[in-house]
Design an enzyme around this catalytic site. Structure first.
Site, short mmCIF file in Angstrom:
data_model
loop_
_atom_site.label_atom_id
_atom_site.label_comp_id
_atom_site.label_asym_id
_atom_site.label_seq_id
_atom_site.Cartn_x
_atom_site.Cartn_y
_atom_site.Cartn_z
N GLU A 43 11.08 -12.34 2.71
CA GLU A 43 9.64 -12.44 2.98
C GLU A 43 8.87 -11.39 2.18
O GLU A 43 9.24 -10.22 2.14
CB GLU A 43 9.40 -12.24 4.47
CG GLU A 43 7.94 -12.33 4.88
CD GLU A 43 7.74 -11.97 6.36
OE1 GLU A 43 6.69 -12.35 6.91
OE2 GLU A 43 8.63 -11.33 6.95
N LYS A 116 2.54 -19.25 7.61
CA LYS A 116 3.27 -18.76 8.77
C LYS A 116 2.50 -19.05 10.06
O LYS A 116 1.33 -18.69 10.20
CB LYS A 116 3.49 -17.26 8.60
CG LYS A 116 4.35 -16.59 9.67
CD LYS A 116 4.61 -15.15 9.26
CE LYS A 116 5.47 -14.39 10.25
NZ LYS A 116 5.76 -13.02 9.76
N CYS A 153 9.91 -15.49 9.03
CA CYS A 153 10.18 -14.34 9.90
C CYS A 153 9.92 -14.63 11.38
O CYS A 153 10.75 -15.27 12.02
CB CYS A 153 9.39 -13.13 9.42
SG CYS A 153 10.08 -11.55 10.03
#
Length: 285
Positions: A43, A116, A153
């Site tokens: 990431e 995200k 993540c």
């Protein structure tokens, strides 16, 4: 038989972006030389993890997707090597900022954008200061080497995200990651919990799962986060078939027969036997 070789990489970020991009390219080239066809970088690999504190100067790192020089560089690399590259980057979209990823196919084509969905907030991981909630929904893409789903993540802690991508036909789930120590609780090691959560996604969805994490200690404004690496590849039963160390830079590869996995997934009936009429609670807080 449809064998695909996956690779996950990990390295410690330096302060100079150009050096990080060179390191990432070198690792992609090495992974491709080892036979990898889908290569996962960590990431926000272009920079140190800038969310350790709420420093507004870091907004200058964000760039629009269109004309982004890093995306162009890795699209050219994907085409040259014939590999699939999910590329994580800090996106500016007018007045909004996102933690985003572009899926680049093996011919260099940008297949689409994911932003995200789940944004964490806590000491050392101050992401709500920098990122808006993603507005793309979960995404999967048909690539040269299979139908791939990618979360970023904190997304990896949510079984709903993995299940949604599996229901969309993902044949493998990939998670670029930046996770390590807790500055306010230095004695706590979340690594086993982190790993086991994702391996559970593999088992529950009968789908391989892999994560690429960064390594090294990063310090900003007297706050230290030590990233614990251990990037891994788990098969469709949740068993580890490759894992890196906690500290060393490295590449981990594994070859998976996606046709064999698909046959096993169909035989178990975990999607057939779902009771969607009972799951209304999942759409509430």
């Amino acid at each position: 038989m449809r064998n695909v070789t996956f690779a996950v990489t990990q390295f410690a970020a330096e302060r100079e972006q150009a050096r990080n991009l060179d390191t990432a390219e070198q690792m992609v080239r090495q992974a491709a030389a080892e036979g990898a066809q889908v290569i996962l970088l960590q990431e926000l690999f272009a920079d140190p993890y800038f969310c350790k504190t709420q420093n507004p100067a870091h907004f200058d790192l964000a760039l629009p997707r269109e004309g982004h020089p890093m995306l162009a560089r890795f699209a050219a690399l994907a085409k040259e090597l014939g590999v699939v590259l999910p590329i994580s980057f800090f996106e500016r979209a007018d007045q909004a900022y996102f933690n985003s990823l572009v899926m680049i196919d093996a011919d260099g084509t940008e297949l689409g954008l994911y932003r995200k969905s789940h944004i964490p907030q806590g000491p050392g991981y101050e992401e709500k200061f920098f990122f808006s909630n993603g507005d793309t929904g979960f995404r999967v893409w048909d690539t040269a080497f299979g139908r791939l789903g990618v979360g970023i993540c904190w997304d990896q802690w949510f079984p709903e995200a993995a299940r949604a991508m599996a229901l969309m036909g993902a044949e493998a789930l990939l998670y670029p990651t930046a996770i390590g120590s807790e500055p306010d609780d230095p004695g706590y090691d979340s690594q086993p919990h982190w790993e086991n959560t994702m391996r559970g996604h593999a088992a529950a969805n009968i789908t391989p799962v892999m994560a690429s994490n960064r390594t090294g200690a990063e310090i900003e404004d007297q706050r230290t986060v030590t990233f614990y690496g251990t990037s891994f590849i788990a098969d469709h039963t949740s068993q580890l078939i490759g894992q890196a160390s906690r500290e060393a830079k490295g590449i981990t590869t594994a070859t998976i027969d996606l046709d064999e996995v698909a046959a096993r997934r169909r035989s178990w009936g975990v999607f057939r036997d779902r009771r969607v009429d009972l799951y209304g609670r999942l759409s509430t807080l």
